[in-house]
Design a protein around this motif. Structure first.
Motif, mmCIF file in Angstrom:
data_model
loop_
_atom_site.group_PDB
_atom_site.id
_atom_site.type_symbol
_atom_site.label_atom_id
_atom_site.label_comp_id
_atom_site.label_asym_id
_atom_site.label_seq_id
_atom_site.Cartn_x
_atom_site.Cartn_y
_atom_site.Cartn_z
ATOM 1 N N TYR A 293 0.842 -1.197 0.000
ATOM 2 C CA TYR A 293 0.000 0.000 0.000
ATOM 3 C C TYR A 293 0.871 1.238 0.000
ATOM 4 C CZ TYR A 293 -4.634 -2.060 0.513
ATOM 5 O OH TYR A 293 -5.803 -2.707 0.285
ATOM 6 N N TRP A 298 5.160 4.719 1.919
ATOM 7 C CA TRP A 298 5.624 6.103 2.093
ATOM 8 C C TRP A 298 6.058 6.346 3.538
ATOM 9 C CZ3 TRP A 298 4.237 10.306 5.059
ATOM 10 C CH2 TRP A 298 4.789 11.536 4.679
ATOM 11 N N SER A 363 -4.507 3.007 1.195
ATOM 12 C CA SER A 363 -4.489 2.932 -0.256
ATOM 13 C C SER A 363 -4.897 4.252 -0.895
ATOM 14 C CB SER A 363 -5.446 1.842 -0.726
ATOM 15 O OG SER A 363 -6.758 2.157 -0.318
ATOM 16 N N ALA A 364 -5.442 5.166 -0.087
ATOM 17 C CA ALA A 364 -6.030 6.356 -0.684
ATOM 18 C C ALA A 364 -5.011 7.479 -0.797
ATOM 19 C CB ALA A 364 -7.236 6.803 0.135
#
Lengths: 637, 637
Positions: A293, A298, A363-364
C-alpha cells in the motif's frame, strides 16, 4: 489461516534496533571538488590550508596612510598628504604597502590636486585594515567531521585553499519491485493489474535525502527470481528495498528469502499505516520489505530508511518539522498501534492549530495529496477526545498553512477550477477541499474545523436552499451565504441508456441497479425529495442502501457497469462519459461565519468568482449557471 | 571623493520593487517525466487521467463472498462456504469477481478442507472492498498549478495515469566574476591577488534553490569586456549576476554599463552587510551586481535572488526558518540600516533562545561558519539593550542547536581537536567555540551567554589559575573547574631567530617589533606578569599596544614578518612554521556552572577528554601536557 508476522514491536524499539544493528556501517569515503560539495557530509574535519587574508589588506576603498601623520587633523586644521609618498590609493582587499599602517575611507578624503589629498580627521593605527587571518587562519578547524556542507562552507573552504574535501559517498540504494499483478507506471492496466508507482515515489524521497537510486525491473512472484535479484543488489548497494515485500498473502516470498539468506531484525511494527514492514540484514547490508500500500510504503520509508541514509553518512537525520494541534471531534485509534493520520490544519485566532482528519486507509493517495500534515496518535492512546492535542508532522510550510482556506462540504467540480485559478494567478493561499457532503460540511464549520462549508441542502417545504439547516445549526451566529453556482442534477445512465430509463419511475425495476449517495449529502436529500414527490418508497429502489461519496464516484460506478443509474451533477457525467438525464436545477452555496467576511483571502475568493472569465469557465464545465454567482446574503440567526 | 551610490532604499521596498518589476516574468514551460519531477513546480493544474482503483478491489488478503450468505454466522453456528462457488480467495488489490460483494479477512477464515471455508462472523455488503476511485477519481484535480511536487505527488500522479507533467523550467543563471585582482579558486594567490570563491558559494545556493548555473571566466576590469559578457548572458539566461559588480572603487564599471544598457532599479539597500547591491533590468532580464565581500554577496543572494528564482516559477519563496531570541548584552547598530548579525544561540531552561553576536565585518567568513543564525536588527532601531528580543534566521536545525554546547573564552588548539572527535564519534551535539580571551569568556558565562568558558588566568600572588577571577565574578554560585590541559607558553620568533632573541629582556630593543594579545586574554596577563617579574615597563616594548586576538593570528603576524615576536602557545608555532622559545607552563581550564555538571553533554565531554587516546592526540599537537586533564574541582563561592 493466520498471518506470518513475527512479533510486532513498537516504533521506537524498531528504529533503535535498526540503528544499533548498523551502527558502524558507513558508506565509503570519496574525495570531491569543494565547489560541488554543497549538501554533502564531511568524513573528516577540514582545516584551513592558508590564512585569509594572507597579508594586511584594505578593508575599505580609500587611501593607505601612516597613522602618525594624520594625528590632529580637523576641519579647521586639515592635514595634507602627498600622493605616493604619504598616502597611496587602495581598493578594498588591496595589500597595504609596508610603510603604511592605516586606511582612511574614500568618503573622508578630499583630493586637492593630482598629487595632494586633504583629510579632516585622523585615524589610529591599523584602522580599516584587515588582519592576517581575519577570515580564516591556517591550521584552524573550519568544518568538523560529520557536518553537512552549506553554501557558505564552500566559500570559506575555497578561500582557505581547500579545493577538495573528503565526504561520505551518497548511499547507493536498489529498489526491487515484485509482484505478478504489477505493470510499469507508463503502461495502461487491465483489470486486475496494478500500476507499479511505489518505486518512483520512494525513489523521489530517497534522492531528496541524498541517495543514489537504481530501480530494478519488476520481478514476478517467484522465489528464485526475487532471491537472485536480492543477492545481486547486495553486492553493489548500501541498502536494498523490496517493494510489496512485506505482506502475507499467497506468493509473498520475501520473508522466507530474508530468513534463509540473512537475519530478520523485525517483521511488523506497531504503527498504522506501515505495520507490515520487514527489516533484515543480508550480507551485512540492510534490506527492507516495504508494504504494497503506497501510504504504508511512504511512511515506512520516511520513518526507517531515511534514518539509515543519514546514519550511513555519520549524521543524525534532521527532525521532522512538527507542531502541536488539537482536534475538535472524537478521533478513534487502536490502542497498541501508533497511528499516523493525514490531517488538514487550520490556524485559529488563538494561535492554535486545529487538525481535521482526512480519510483513513493506506491505499487512498488522495488523502495525502490533500493533507497539510500527519498527526501522530501515540501507541498507548485509545484515540482522542475533542480538545485533545497531538503532534503533527508538517507536509507544507507553516506560513503557507496559515494563509490557506479550508472548505469542507459537498463536492462540486467548479471548486477544483477555482482552486487552480487561485494558484495560477499567484494568490498567496490555497483553497483546500475536503469532500464529505453538505451536512457534514456544515457540522465541520460549526465545530470550527473549516473556514468554509459547501452545501446544496433543499428545504422541501420552502424550496429554499441551506437556510433552514443554518438556522438549526448556527443559532445566535451571523452567517454568510455566498452563492457559487446553480447546477443541473440528473441521472447518470449507461452510454446509450440500454435500460431505457426516461424518468425517476423507471428506477422501480428489479433489473435496474441504483447507487445512492451517502446520508447527509445534498444529492441524497434531493433524491429523497424526488422519490417523495413521485410517491416512491426507498425500498422500491434496488441499491438505495449502496452509497458512493462523490458525484464522480457515482458516475464512475455507472460507467464501469456496477450500477445502472445514480443521481448527480452533469459535469461528472461528462468526465466519466455516461449519459445524463436532467431532473432538476439546484443551488450550491459557500457558507462561512460573518466575522471572516473581511479576511483578504475571502475577499480575494469573492472577487475571483465574480469575474466574467471565471463564470464562463465554470459554465463551460457543463450543467452550470452562474447568474447569481458571487451574490452574498448575511443571516443574523 | 564621493561614492557613486544612488539613493539607498529599505529592504522591504527593494524586494517589492524587484518583484513588481519582474511580476509577469516566468521561465518557459517544459514537459518532463512525472517520475523525475520531485521538487519541480507545476505550470498547470493536473487532473487524474484514470480512476484508481478502476474496479472493485479487495482491500485485504482474504476471501471474497456474497454478504447475504454470511448473515448470522457465529462461533456456535459457523457458516461453511464452498470454495470457488460461495467464496474465492483474493489478495489485497485483486478485483472482486462480479458475483461477490464483500471480503472476509484471512485471519477470520478457517479452512476446513481443500474445498470448504468456515467463518464465525458475518460481514455487511461492500466490507473490505475498495470503491472505484477511492484513491483517485478520473477528472479530479490532483495537483493545482504553481505547486512544488512532493514524492507522494509523484506516486499519486503515476497511479492516476499521468506520466508526464508540465513544469516551469529551472531558471538559468549566469554568474560573471569580474576583477583584475581575482584568480580561480583552485590557484594559489600571490600578494595582492584574491581567490575568486564567491561564484562557487553563490552557485551552491542557487542550485539548492532549483536553478541551473553557469559561471563565466573571470572578466578583468575592462568596461568593454564586462559589457560583452553581460549582453551575451542576457540572451541565454533568466538572471545574470555580476560579481564584485557593486562597489565604488576605481575600475568598477558595472553601474555605468547597467545604466547605459538597461535600467537601474536600485543601487544600495539599507542593510548591513549587503548594502552596495545593484539591481537592474537589461533586455527584460534581471541583472544583479553583487558586492565583493563574501558575506554581503551571501546575504544579498539569500534576500533578493532567491525570491526571484521562485517567482520565475510562479510561487513564493519559502519563509526563512526564524525564531525570536533575546540578547544578554548591549548590541549597537546603526539607525537607518537593517543589520544582519551572525550569532550563536543557546537555549535556556525557560525555553528561550539567547543570541550571542559573533564578529562583525562582511569579510570574515569565520563568523558565519561558527554561527547558528543571523539576527535581524530592524532599520529603525539603534541597537538592542540586554533583554531585548529580535528575530533570528536559523542556519542550523532547531533541535540540533538545543543540544549543542557553546564555549566562549580563550583560544586553545585542543578544542578544535575535541570538537572534531565529538562529531567523528557520533555524539549528537556540537561543541561550538567563540574565541574572545579568558576574561571575556568568564564575563559571557556570567551573562549566561554560554555553557562553558575556557580560561588560563594566572593570579600572580598565589600562582593559581582562574580561581581568583571566579571568586570575583561568581560570588554566591557553585562553579566547576575542569582541567583541560597544561601547555607551554613562549615567544614566537621568525624562523632562524634573525634578531637573536633568547629571553624576554631581548624584547627591549628599538629594532624588535612585538605584537601583543588583546586586553583580557590570559596570554596578555601572563605577558604582563613576565614583564613585571623582569622589571620591564610596557612602554619599553615596541608594539605593546598592537593586538592580535588568537595565538594563531599572533604567530601568523610573526611568520609573515609584520612582527618579530609574540607570546603564545607552542601548537600555533608549529602550524605557522615559526620558531618557539618556551618561557612558562600554564594551566588551561574549562569552567561552567555546577548545575549543568550532570547534563549528558557535559558528562560526554568529560568522559571523552579522559580517554587516553584523546590525551595522546592532544599531547601530539606539541607543547601540551595532559597529566591533570579531566580533573574536576567544584568551588562553592
Amino acid at each position: 489461516m493466520v498471518k506470518k508476522y513475527l512479533d510486532k514491536i513498537s516504533l521506537a524499539d524498531a528504529i533503535n534496533k535498526l540503528k544499533n544493528n548498523f551502527k558502524s556501517s558507513r558508506t565509503d569515503i570519496e574525495k570531491i571538488k569543494t565547489a560541488e560539495a554543497e549538501g554533502r557530509i564531511t568524513a573528516r574535519g577540514i582545516k584551513a590550508l592558508r590564512s585569509a587574508p594572507d597579508y594586511y589588506a584594505a578593508a575599505m576603498d580609500g587611501i593607505a596612510v601612516k597613522a602618525r601623520m594624520t594625528e590632529g587633523a580637523s576641519e579647521r586644521n586639515p592635514v595634507q598628504l602627498k600622493s605616493g609618498l604619504d598616502a597611496v590609493e587602495v581598493d578594498t582587499g588591496d595589500p597595504i604597502p609596508e610603510q603604511f599602517n592605516s586606511v582612511i575611507k574614500i568618503e573622508e578624503v578630499n583630493q586637492i590636486d593630482r598629487n595632494t589629498y586633504s583629510i579632516e580627521k585622523g585615524v589610529p593605527p591599523w584602522h580599516n585594515i584587515r588582519s592576517i587571518g581575519e577570515s580564516a587562519v591556517k591550521g584552524n578547524l573550519l568544518v568538523p567531521a560529520a557536518q553537512r556542507l552549506k553554501d557558505y562552507d564552500i566559500g570559506a573552504l575555497l578561500e582557505a585553499g581547500v579545493v577538495e574535501v573528503e565526504v561520505y559517498q551518497k548511499p547507493q540504494i536498489t529498489i526491487i519491485p515484485t509482484g505478478d499483478e504489477l505493470i510499469e507506471a507508463a503502461g495502461t492496466p487491465e483489470k486486475g493489474e496494478l500500476v507499479e508507482f511505489n518505486s518512483q515515489m520512494v525513489r523521489a524521497a530517497l534522492r531528496k535525502w541524498g541517495a543514489k537510486v537504481k530501480i530494478s525491473e519488476i520481478i514476478p512472484d517467484q522465489k528464485q527470481l526475487i532471491e537472485k535479484a536480492l543477492i545481486e543488489a547486495a553486492v553493489t548497494s548500501d541498502i536494498i528495498i523490496i517493494l510489496s515485500g512485506s505482506s502475507a498473502g499467497r506468493g509473498d516470498y520475501t520473508i522466507d528469502i530474508l530468513r534463509e539468506k540473512g537475519e530478520i531484525l523485525f517483521h511488523g511494527v506497531n504503527i498504522m499505516p506501515g505495520k507490515p514492514l520487514i527489516a533484515a540484514e543480508v550480507e551485512t547490508k540492510p534490506v527492507f520489505g516495504l508494504p504494497g500500500y503506497p501510504l504504508s510504503a511512504w511512511l515506512d520509508n520516511h520513518l526507517f530508511i531515511r534514518e539509515l541514509i543519514y546514519q550511513l553518512q555519520g549524521v543524525e537525520a534532521p527532525s521532522f518539522n512538527q507542531i502541536e494541534a488539537k482536534v475538535n471531534r472524537k478521533v478513534t485509534s487502536d490502542i497498541g498501534l501508533e497511528e499516523f493520520l493525514r490531517v488538514n490544519l487550520i490556524f485559529d485566532t488563538n494561535d492554535q492549530y486545529t487538525a481535521i482528519p482526512l480519510k483513513r486507509g493506506s491505499s487512498a493517495m488522495e488523502s495525502i495529496l490533500k493533507a497539510d500534515g500527519i498527526m501522530r496518535i501515540a501507541e498507548n492512546k485509545e484515540g482522542m477526545h475533542s480538545g485533545d492535542k497531538a503532534p503533527v508532522i508538517l507536509l507544507k510550510e507553516r506560513n503557507k498553512i496559515k494563509n490557506d482556506l479550508l472548505l469542507i462540504g459537498s463536492h462540486d467540480l467548479s471548486l477544483d477550477l477555482i482552486r487552480n485559478q487561485l494558484r495560477k494567478r499567484g494568490y498567496n493561499f490555497d483553497l483546500k477541499l475536503q469532500t464529505v457532503g453538505s451536512m457534514a460540511g456544515l457540522t465541520a464549520l460549526r465545530r470550527n474545523e473549516s473556514q468554509l462549508a459547501g452545501a446544496h441542502l433543499l428545504d422541501p417545504e420552502t424550496g429554499e436552499y441551506n437556510i433552514k439547516h443554518l438556522k438549526d445549526l448556527f443559532k445566535g451566529s451571523k452567517m454568510v451565504i455566498l452563492n457559487l453556482v446553480h447546477r443541473k442534477q440528473g441521472l447518470y445512465l449507461k452510454k446509450g441508456n440500454p435500460k431505457g430509463i426516461s424518468n425517476i419511475n423507471d428506477l422501480i425495476d428489479k433489473d435496474v441497479n441504483y447507487v445512492n449517495r451517502q446520508r447527509g449529502a445534498g444529492t441524497r436529500v434531493l433524491f429523497d425529495y424526488l422519490l417523495e414527490q413521485n410517491d416512491i418508497a426507498p425500498v422500491q429502489i434496488n441499491g438505495y442502501t449502496k452509497e458512493e461519496f462523490t458525484h464522480i464516484a457515482a458516475a464512475a460506478a455507472v460507467g464501469r457497469g456496477s450500477a445502472d443509474a445514480a443521481l448527480g451533477i452533469r459535469a461528472a457525467a461528462e468526465v466519466m462519459d455516461v449519459d445524463f438525464l436532467p431532473l432538476a436545477e439546484e443551488k450550491y452555496d459557500l457558507i462561512f461565519r460573518e466575522e471572516i467576511l473581511d479576511y483578504p483571502q475571502i475577499q480575494d475568493l469573492i472577487n475571483l468568482i465574480k469575474q466574467e472569465e471565471i463564470k464562463n469557465k465554470i459554465e463551460n464545465l457543463g450543467g452550470y449557471q452562474c447568474r447569481k454567482t458571487g451574490e452574498i446574503r448575511i443571516l443574523d440567526l
